[in-house]
Design a protein around this motif. Sequence first.
Motif, PDB file in Angstrom:
ATOM      1  N   LEU A  39      40.660  42.390  39.645  1.00  0.00           N
ATOM      2  CA  LEU A  39      39.905  43.511  40.203  1.00  0.00           C
ATOM      3  C   LEU A  39      40.759  44.764  40.337  1.00  0.00           C
ATOM      4  O   LEU A  39      40.311  45.867  40.015  1.00  0.00           O
ATOM      5  N   ASN A  40      41.978  44.635  40.804  1.00  0.00           N
ATOM      6  CA  ASN A  40      42.847  45.804  40.944  1.00  0.00           C
ATOM      7  C   ASN A  40      43.136  46.446  39.589  1.00  0.00           C
ATOM      8  O   ASN A  40      43.081  47.669  39.441  1.00  0.00           O
ATOM      9  N   SER A  41      43.457  45.635  38.598  1.00  0.00           N
ATOM     10  CA  SER A  41      43.742  46.156  37.256  1.00  0.00           C
ATOM     11  C   SER A  41      42.503  46.809  36.656  1.00  0.00           C
ATOM     12  O   SER A  41      42.592  47.827  35.966  1.00  0.00           O
ATOM     13  N   THR A  42      41.343  46.223  36.923  1.00  0.00           N
ATOM     14  CA  THR A  42      40.092  46.775  36.407  1.00  0.00           C
ATOM     15  C   THR A  42      39.833  48.165  36.973  1.00  0.00           C
ATOM     16  O   THR A  42      39.517  49.103  36.219  1.00  0.00           O
ATOM     17  N   SER A  68      42.718  47.418  46.494  1.00  0.00           N
ATOM     18  CA  SER A  68      43.485  47.284  47.735  1.00  0.00           C
ATOM     19  C   SER A  68      44.963  47.113  47.414  1.00  0.00           C
ATOM     20  O   SER A  68      45.341  46.753  46.293  1.00  0.00           O
ATOM     21  N   GLN A  69      45.804  47.359  48.421  1.00  0.00           N
ATOM     22  CA  GLN A  69      47.257  47.322  48.237  1.00  0.00           C
ATOM     23  C   GLN A  69      47.840  45.921  48.402  1.00  0.00           C
ATOM     24  O   GLN A  69      48.873  45.600  47.814  1.00  0.00           O
ATOM     25  N   GLY A  70      47.208  45.089  49.220  1.00  0.00           N
ATOM     26  CA  GLY A  70      47.759  43.777  49.534  1.00  0.00           C
ATOM     27  C   GLY A  70      47.316  42.695  48.568  1.00  0.00           C
ATOM     28  O   GLY A  70      46.727  42.952  47.521  1.00  0.00           O
ATOM     29  N   PRO A  80      38.211  34.717  43.020  1.00  0.00           N
ATOM     30  CA  PRO A  80      38.217  33.690  41.966  1.00  0.00           C
ATOM     31  C   PRO A  80      36.960  33.643  41.102  1.00  0.00           C
ATOM     32  O   PRO A  80      37.044  33.243  39.933  1.00  0.00           O
ATOM     33  N   LEU A  81      35.798  34.054  41.608  1.00  0.00           N
ATOM     34  CA  LEU A  81      34.561  33.963  40.841  1.00  0.00           C
ATOM     35  C   LEU A  81      34.221  35.249  40.092  1.00  0.00           C
ATOM     36  O   LEU A  81      33.329  35.254  39.237  1.00  0.00           O
ATOM     37  N   LEU A  82      34.924  36.324  40.390  1.00  0.00           N
ATOM     38  CA  LEU A  82      34.596  37.616  39.789  1.00  0.00           C
ATOM     39  C   LEU A  82      35.183  37.712  38.382  1.00  0.00           C
ATOM     40  O   LEU A  82      36.388  37.513  38.183  1.00  0.00           O
ATOM     41  N   LYS A  83      34.329  38.042  37.408  1.00  0.00           N
ATOM     42  CA  LYS A  83      34.755  38.109  36.011  1.00  0.00           C
ATOM     43  C   LYS A  83      34.486  39.462  35.364  1.00  0.00           C
ATOM     44  O   LYS A  83      34.874  39.692  34.231  1.00  0.00           O
ATOM     45  N   ARG A  84      33.821  40.360  36.086  1.00  0.00           N
ATOM     46  CA  ARG A  84      33.535  41.674  35.524  1.00  0.00           C
ATOM     47  C   ARG A  84      33.107  42.627  36.644  1.00  0.00           C
ATOM     48  O   ARG A  84      32.694  42.188  37.724  1.00  0.00           O
ATOM     49  N   VAL A  85      33.212  43.924  36.378  1.00  0.00           N
ATOM     50  CA  VAL A  85      32.762  44.966  37.301  1.00  0.00           C
ATOM     51  C   VAL A  85      31.630  45.735  36.643  1.00  0.00           C
ATOM     52  O   VAL A  85      31.741  46.156  35.482  1.00  0.00           O
ATOM     53  N   GLN A  86      30.539  45.909  37.368  1.00  0.00           N
ATOM     54  CA  GLN A  86      29.371  46.628  36.865  1.00  0.00           C
ATOM     55  C   GLN A  86      29.572  48.116  37.069  1.00  0.00           C
ATOM     56  O   GLN A  86      29.946  48.563  38.154  1.00  0.00           O
ATOM     57  N   LEU A  87      29.293  48.921  36.035  1.00  0.00           N
ATOM     58  CA  LEU A  87      29.624  50.339  36.058  1.00  0.00           C
ATOM     59  C   LEU A  87      28.462  51.253  36.436  1.00  0.00           C
ATOM     60  O   LEU A  87      28.655  52.458  36.582  1.00  0.00           O
ATOM     61  N   SER A  88      27.273  50.696  36.581  1.00  0.00           N
ATOM     62  CA  SER A  88      26.119  51.515  36.961  1.00  0.00           C
ATOM     63  C   SER A  88      25.080  50.637  37.636  1.00  0.00           C
ATOM     64  O   SER A  88      25.198  49.417  37.666  1.00  0.00           O
ATOM     65  N   ARG A  89      24.025  51.297  38.169  1.00  0.00           N
ATOM     66  CA  ARG A  89      22.956  50.576  38.844  1.00  0.00           C
ATOM     67  C   ARG A  89      21.731  50.413  37.938  1.00  0.00           C
ATOM     68  O   ARG A  89      20.655  50.059  38.388  1.00  0.00           O
TER      69      ARG A  89
END
Length: 345
Positions: free
Chosen positions: A248-251, A220-222, A227-236
């Motif tokens: 999250l934005n940088s990720t 998002s732009q804004g 605070p609790l998110l530490k990673r992004v899952q790349l598949s299901r």
Amino acid sequence: MLTPNSQVIPNLEVLGLDAHDFKLTFLHCDLAESFGKLKKLYLGNFDDESVASLSGFLQRLNCLESLSFCGNSFKELFPYEQGHTWKQDLRGDTFLQNLQTLQVDRCHCLTILMPIAMAFKNLTTLDSWSCDGLVNVLACSAAKTLVNLTTMKIRDCKLVTEVIANEGDREEAIVFGQLKVLELYRLSCLTFFCSTNYSFKFPCLEQVIVSQCPKLKIFSQGVLSTPLLKRVQLSREDDPAYFWKEDLNSTIKQMFTDMVGFCSFEHLTLSQFPNLKEKLWNGQAPIDLFWNLKSLEVDNFSDMSSAIPSNVLCGFKNLEMLDVRSCESLEQVFDLTKVVKKFWA
């Protein structure tokens, strides 16, 4: 044939209705008042003409907890134009007040799920998949009312460009106070979760799945708080890969720069990623990057004279279909020189 005198109705908890199988007069009667214990309702093959009749039926289902739409052709999930008498009921506290799960599947004429604020304060799960006409999921006003939403899944919707609709430059603050799981899966046109300068707070968000969303630039732009998110899952998959870069934005931004975002792709059109082609051909991409890839389209490379290198071929362990087109300078598709030399060495 269901009638108000049917003895089974007062205890009925699950019901499926297909508009092809009954007359709409069924929905006009007071039968819905007999469904005092109905908790799950599945609706299929309703169109714009029948959805108005459906509205009155839904208003009487005070105990409904789960509502699923499948294969419907109406343009509005819940009609809200002035011509419909139930516009105000949508905003009140009585319309589907106990609804916890909303599922929308293969409703291709919808362009947005919730264009206005709804009365779904108890909704915990929102799941939409294979809605080919969907462009946005929620209006800003609708997002603000989903105060108990814990799970949001948007999957296989070909035209979705943003989850939260862009409604102008006004400043808005949206808090998804209970959201824990967000899944964005195979959304080929998704560019942002929201492109407007809205601020978002996700105080409980712990799991974010971003898979096969090749045009996603940033989240998002804004102002963004997770605070609790530490990673992004790349598949299901059961044993998925993860990626994280500061926030999250940088990720999201780095997923395709570092190429890890491609590891979950099952289908790839190479012309959409010209820089990736150069890295592949020059041996700068990890060899195991495309082990999940099932189909590859190599197209519109008029200056490509070299064939697909053997080291690249070794990485396509599960490739089932290769489509090469509009590559006018290509002399051969596969370069197996190194493979042959290695075999005879």
